[in-house]
Design a protein around this motif. Structure first.
Motif, PDB file in Angstrom:
ATOM      1  N   ASP A  66      27.729  47.201  38.387  1.00 21.31           N
ATOM      2  CA  ASP A  66      26.330  46.961  38.954  1.00 21.31           C
ATOM      3  C   ASP A  66      26.220  47.937  39.785  1.00 21.31           C
ATOM      4  O   ASP A  66      25.403  47.546  41.000  1.00 21.31           O
ATOM      5  CB  ASP A  66      26.277  45.635  39.417  1.00 21.31           C
ATOM      6  N   ARG A  67      27.009  49.029  39.736  1.00 20.54           N
ATOM      7  CA  ARG A  67      26.504  50.346  40.667  1.00 20.54           C
ATOM      8  C   ARG A  67      25.715  51.274  40.208  1.00 20.54           C
ATOM      9  O   ARG A  67      25.997  52.194  39.694  1.00 20.54           O
ATOM     10  CB  ARG A  67      28.002  50.944  41.157  1.00 20.54           C
ATOM     11  N   LYS A  68      24.277  50.735  40.144  1.00 21.30           N
ATOM     12  CA  LYS A  68      23.266  51.615  39.128  1.00 21.30           C
ATOM     13  C   LYS A  68      23.004  52.802  40.017  1.00 21.30           C
ATOM     14  O   LYS A  68      22.626  53.731  39.078  1.00 21.30           O
ATOM     15  CB  LYS A  68      21.939  50.838  39.211  1.00 21.30           C
ATOM     16  N   GLU A  69      23.092  52.969  41.250  1.00 18.01           N
ATOM     17  CA  GLU A  69      22.842  54.208  41.855  1.00 18.01           C
ATOM     18  C   GLU A  69      24.129  55.253  41.358  1.00 18.01           C
ATOM     19  O   GLU A  69      23.452  56.525  41.273  1.00 18.01           O
ATOM     20  CB  GLU A  69      23.075  54.211  43.373  1.00 18.01           C
ATOM     21  N   ASP A  70      25.069  54.880  41.395  1.00 19.71           N
ATOM     22  CA  ASP A  70      26.237  55.860  40.818  1.00 19.71           C
ATOM     23  C   ASP A  70      25.903  56.070  39.562  1.00 19.71           C
ATOM     24  O   ASP A  70      26.059  57.335  39.188  1.00 19.71           O
ATOM     25  CB  ASP A  70      27.600  55.243  41.081  1.00 19.71           C
ATOM     26  N   ALA A  71      25.481  55.106  38.637  1.00 12.77           N
ATOM     27  CA  ALA A  71      25.013  55.459  37.265  1.00 12.77           C
ATOM     28  C   ALA A  71      24.143  56.553  37.143  1.00 12.77           C
ATOM     29  O   ALA A  71      24.325  57.673  36.452  1.00 12.77           O
ATOM     30  CB  ALA A  71      24.656  54.217  36.289  1.00 12.77           C
TER      31      ALA A  71
END
Length: 253
Positions: free
Chosen positions: A89-94
């Motif tokens: 759930d690390r969407k910013e990293d994605a």
């Protein structure tokens, strides 16, 4: 964007997931190999090209593999990192890793193209292109056009695994397939009726790669699980190290 867009990866049977992801991936790899095979077949059967043309194609082929290796390192590394990030759930990293991969692919492909165009004679000589005058002339002609297509080739190959990581393995496969089919058709037209020689074979290849690149670009702008914005595009050193490290493991294997 829905939070559970990738939830089926947790609930679906592994056997079904393998079929959904592995089969299109394998087909994509096989279809990608068709570019060189098709060129070799058409060139070998053109009486005005023949063995010298095949030799020239063989000289240039390893140089396209170098471009492919860089693209795979970027694309597969980003693919694995995006999957890990979405799972945690690390969407910013994605989304930042995807934007980073896009920029890195563009910059590295342009740099490689520049090297190929500037040092073409030295590179072709190192790879055996000067075995005779005919092979060298055909190699230079073929290599020039192939070099111009390197940015499109690398972009399409790098984005392919990223598209798969977004849950669209069939689209990734179809993007490669569309380019390969285009190459097969244009190879025949350019080499036989139009008699464009090695330039025709290379231009057909490049046009196919451009089609794959544009289909990939369209998808990257419409990703399901990763929403790209202005903040996505930049050279983020910490993220780059992470996904390139993952990509290097693919290259070593």
């Amino acid at each position: 964007m829905e939070q559970n867009s990738q939830a089926y990866l947790v609930t679906e049977k592994v056997s079904k997931l393998m079929g959904k992801y592995a089969v299109p991936c394998i087909i994509s790899l096989l279809v990608g190999a068709l570019y060189n095979i098709v060129d070799q077949i058409y060139i070998a059967n053109a009486d005005y090209l023949g063995s010298y043309g095949n030799a020239a194609n063989t000289v240039v082929f390893p140089l396209t593999v170098i471009a492919l290796g860089i693209a795979v390192m970027i694309g597969d590394g980003c693919c694995a990192f995006v999957s890990q990030s979405l799972g945690a759930d690390r969407k910013e990293d994605a989304h930042k890793s995807v934007g980073n991969a896009v920029l890195l692919c563009i910059v590295s492909s342009i740099a490689l193209t520049a090297v190929y165009l500037i040092f073409d004679e030295q590179i072709l000589t190192a790879f055996g292109g000067r075995v005779n005058a005919e092979t060298f002339a055909d190699s230079k002609e073929y290599f020039f056009w192939i070099s111009l297509g390197i940015p499109f080739y690398m972009f399409g190959q790098a984005m392919n695994p990223i598209i798969r990581s977004d849950g669209s393995p069939k689209f990734a496969m179809l993007a490669v397939l569309a380019g390969a089919i285009t190459n097969i058709i244009l190879d025949y037209i350019f080499i036989y009726p139009m008699k464009m020689g090695m330039a025709g074979a290379a231009i057909a290849t490049v046009i196919g790669q451009i089609l794959t690149a544009f289909l990939s670009l369209w998808y990257i702008c419409h990703m399901k699980s990763v929403k790209l914005g202005k903040s996505s595009f930049g050279f983020f050193g910490s993220l780059m190290k992470k996904f390139l490290a993952l990509g290097l493991t693919v290259i070593r294997n």
